[in-house]
Design an enzyme around this catalytic site. Structure first.
Site, PDB file in Angstrom:
ATOM      1  N   ASP A  10      -9.497  43.952 -22.321  1.00 35.60           N
ATOM      2  CA  ASP A  10      -9.985  42.695 -22.873  1.00 35.60           C
ATOM      3  C   ASP A  10     -11.342  42.438 -22.191  1.00 35.60           C
ATOM      4  O   ASP A  10     -11.633  43.034 -21.146  1.00 35.60           O
ATOM      5  CB  ASP A  10      -8.971  41.585 -22.553  1.00 35.60           C
ATOM      6  N   LEU A  11     -12.173  41.582 -22.770  1.00 33.69           N
ATOM      7  CA  LEU A  11     -13.502  41.339 -22.187  1.00 33.69           C
ATOM      8  C   LEU A  11     -13.540  40.066 -21.341  1.00 33.69           C
ATOM      9  O   LEU A  11     -13.682  40.114 -20.121  1.00 33.69           O
ATOM     10  CB  LEU A  11     -14.544  41.262 -23.311  1.00 33.69           C
ATOM     11  N   ASP A  12     -13.369  38.916 -22.036  1.00 37.00           N
ATOM     12  CA  ASP A  12     -13.497  37.615 -21.364  1.00 37.00           C
ATOM     13  C   ASP A  12     -12.365  37.437 -20.343  1.00 37.00           C
ATOM     14  O   ASP A  12     -11.191  37.453 -20.706  1.00 37.00           O
ATOM     15  CB  ASP A  12     -13.424  36.477 -22.400  1.00 37.00           C
ATOM     16  N   THR A  18     -16.653  34.818 -18.760  1.00 38.36           N
ATOM     17  CA  THR A  18     -17.355  34.009 -19.758  1.00 38.36           C
ATOM     18  C   THR A  18     -16.612  32.712 -20.074  1.00 38.36           C
ATOM     19  O   THR A  18     -17.139  31.872 -20.791  1.00 38.36           O
ATOM     20  CB  THR A  18     -17.535  34.821 -21.050  1.00 38.36           C
ATOM     21  N   LYS A  46      -7.854  30.331 -23.609  1.00 39.08           N
ATOM     22  CA  LYS A  46      -8.137  31.723 -23.234  1.00 39.08           C
ATOM     23  C   LYS A  46      -7.441  32.698 -24.175  1.00 39.08           C
ATOM     24  O   LYS A  46      -6.246  32.572 -24.429  1.00 39.08           O
ATOM     25  CB  LYS A  46      -7.706  31.976 -21.779  1.00 39.08           C
ATOM     26  N   GLY A  47      -8.208  33.636 -24.692  1.00 38.05           N
ATOM     27  CA  GLY A  47      -7.653  34.644 -25.594  1.00 38.05           C
ATOM     28  C   GLY A  47      -7.460  34.153 -27.018  1.00 38.05           C
ATOM     29  O   GLY A  47      -7.044  34.902 -27.890  1.00 38.05           O
ATOM     30  N   ARG A  50     -11.920  31.623 -32.070  1.00 38.19           N
ATOM     31  CA  ARG A  50     -12.844  30.488 -32.173  1.00 38.19           C
ATOM     32  C   ARG A  50     -12.279  29.382 -33.072  1.00 38.19           C
ATOM     33  O   ARG A  50     -12.260  28.204 -32.704  1.00 38.19           O
ATOM     34  CB  ARG A  50     -14.186  30.982 -32.725  1.00 38.19           C
ATOM     35  N   SER A 115     -11.094  42.896 -27.779  1.00 34.64           N
ATOM     36  CA  SER A 115     -11.383  41.485 -27.525  1.00 34.64           C
ATOM     37  C   SER A 115     -11.394  40.663 -28.815  1.00 34.64           C
ATOM     38  O   SER A 115     -11.778  41.159 -29.866  1.00 34.64           O
ATOM     39  CB  SER A 115     -12.769  41.373 -26.867  1.00 34.64           C
ATOM     40  N   ALA A 116     -11.012  39.388 -28.700  1.00 35.01           N
ATOM     41  CA  ALA A 116     -11.046  38.477 -29.850  1.00 35.01           C
ATOM     42  C   ALA A 116     -12.471  38.000 -30.141  1.00 35.01           C
ATOM     43  O   ALA A 116     -12.747  37.464 -31.213  1.00 35.01           O
ATOM     44  CB  ALA A 116     -10.171  37.259 -29.552  1.00 35.01           C
ATOM     45  N   SER A 117     -13.366  38.211 -29.189  1.00 33.36           N
ATOM     46  CA  SER A 117     -14.705  37.628 -29.325  1.00 33.36           C
ATOM     47  C   SER A 117     -15.587  38.362 -30.324  1.00 33.36           C
ATOM     48  O   SER A 117     -15.664  39.580 -30.328  1.00 33.36           O
ATOM     49  CB  SER A 117     -15.414  37.619 -27.967  1.00 33.36           C
ATOM     50  N   ASN A 119     -18.679  37.965 -30.114  1.00 28.50           N
ATOM     51  CA  ASN A 119     -19.924  38.142 -29.353  1.00 28.50           C
ATOM     52  C   ASN A 119     -19.833  39.280 -28.335  1.00 28.50           C
ATOM     53  O   ASN A 119     -20.711  39.414 -27.481  1.00 28.50           O
ATOM     54  CB  ASN A 119     -20.250  36.834 -28.613  1.00 28.50           C
ATOM     55  N   LYS A 146      -4.387  37.844 -31.339  1.00 35.78           N
ATOM     56  CA  LYS A 146      -3.346  38.084 -30.344  1.00 35.78           C
ATOM     57  C   LYS A 146      -2.422  36.858 -30.352  1.00 35.78           C
ATOM     58  O   LYS A 146      -2.939  35.761 -30.493  1.00 35.78           O
ATOM     59  CB  LYS A 146      -3.966  38.247 -28.946  1.00 35.78           C
ATOM     60  N   GLU A 170      -5.368  42.603 -19.518  1.00 34.74           N
ATOM     61  CA  GLU A 170      -5.496  41.296 -20.175  1.00 34.74           C
ATOM     62  C   GLU A 170      -5.343  40.134 -19.205  1.00 34.74           C
ATOM     63  O   GLU A 170      -4.525  40.210 -18.284  1.00 34.74           O
ATOM     64  CB  GLU A 170      -4.357  41.149 -21.201  1.00 34.74           C
ATOM     65  N   ASP A 171      -6.104  39.058 -19.424  1.00 35.18           N
ATOM     66  CA  ASP A 171      -5.930  37.864 -18.589  1.00 35.18           C
ATOM     67  C   ASP A 171      -5.182  36.751 -19.322  1.00 35.18           C
ATOM     68  O   ASP A 171      -4.867  35.733 -18.719  1.00 35.18           O
ATOM     69  CB  ASP A 171      -7.295  37.313 -18.129  1.00 35.18           C
TER      70      ASP A 171
END
Ligand code: BG6
Ligand code: MG
Length: 216
Positions: A10-12, A18, A46-47, A50, A115-117, A119, A146, A170-171
């Site tokens: 995962d990214l964020d 972020t 988180k996760g 948007r 990632s869900a982002s 960006n 997710k 994952e966080d």
């Protein structure tokens, strides 16, 4: 369980922090609408996609908006957020993250972002680590959020490995559930109270090693 052939990150909150920018931008929006929300409430975002994040925030503020108005508000928040992340530098990579991904690559493991982002591409470029990923599956490539496993299954597919050969980092609890739903092992980045469903929980990638990975 078969041998591990790939890691999906995962990214964020795993590679970069972020969450603080998402929080700032959503808070600006809430404040404009006449209310505020706490850092604890922010944890629930988180996760989360948007669109869903905006729905939750509007609920907390007791505000109702039409679909068209919601689209406009989400775009506004995203423009602020993009303004913030456009200043990101490699210094904002979380401790040990780059080193651990490099270690995995050197060990011959395939690496994907999940990632869900929407960006993600821009963030990877800004912090200078696009080259570390064999595949990038982000919010632009999935339609189910997710805990649906779509993002990770697409990652496995892009890397030509089976789900049972992947480990997800994952966080967010929704992300750990997505890994489980996809038949993958998982490492939670954060607190064991929240991420207890993962095979292992560490406070950051600086605590990971190939030994721990192979013991999963
Ligand atoms: C996730 C974040 O990675 O991406 C969420 O944890 C965020 O907080 C989601 O809402 C979508 O991100 P973006 O950048 O497409 O708005
Ligand atoms: Mg995350």
């Amino acid at each position: 369980m078969s041998i591990i052939k790939a890691c999906i990150f995962d990214l964020d909150g795993v590679i970069v922090d972020t969450a603080v920018y998402h929080y700032k931008a959503w808070r600006l929006l809430a404040n404009e609408l006449g209310f505020d929300f706490s850092e604890q409430d922010n944890e629930k975002l988180k996760g989360v996609s948007r669109v869903r994040s905006l729905e939750l925030i509007l609920q907390w503020g007791g505000v109702t908006k039409t679909k068209a108005e919601q689209d406009e508000l989400a775009s506004k928040k995203n423009a602020w957020y993009v303004g913030m992340i456009s200043h990101m530098t490699p210094a904002e990579i979380l401790p040990g993250a780059k080193e651990f991904v490099e270690t995995c690559r050197q060990a011959g493991l395939k690496i994907a972002l999940g990632s869900a982002s929407k960006n993600s591409g821009m963030i990877l470029e800004k912090v200078g680590i696009t080259y570390l990923f064999d595949a990038v599956i982000d919010g632009n490539k999935v339609s189910k959020a997710k805990p649906d496993p779509e993002v990770f299954l697409k990652g496995a597919q892009a890397l030509h490995v089976a789900p049972a050969e992947c480990v997800v980092f994952e966080d967010a609890i929704a992300g750990i559930e997505a890994a489980i739903n996809g038949g993958m092992r998982s490492v939670g980045i954060g607190s064991p109270e929240v991420l207890g469903k993962a095979n292992l929980v560490v406070s950051g990638l600086n605590e990971m090693s190939l030994e721990k990975l192979n013991a999963l």
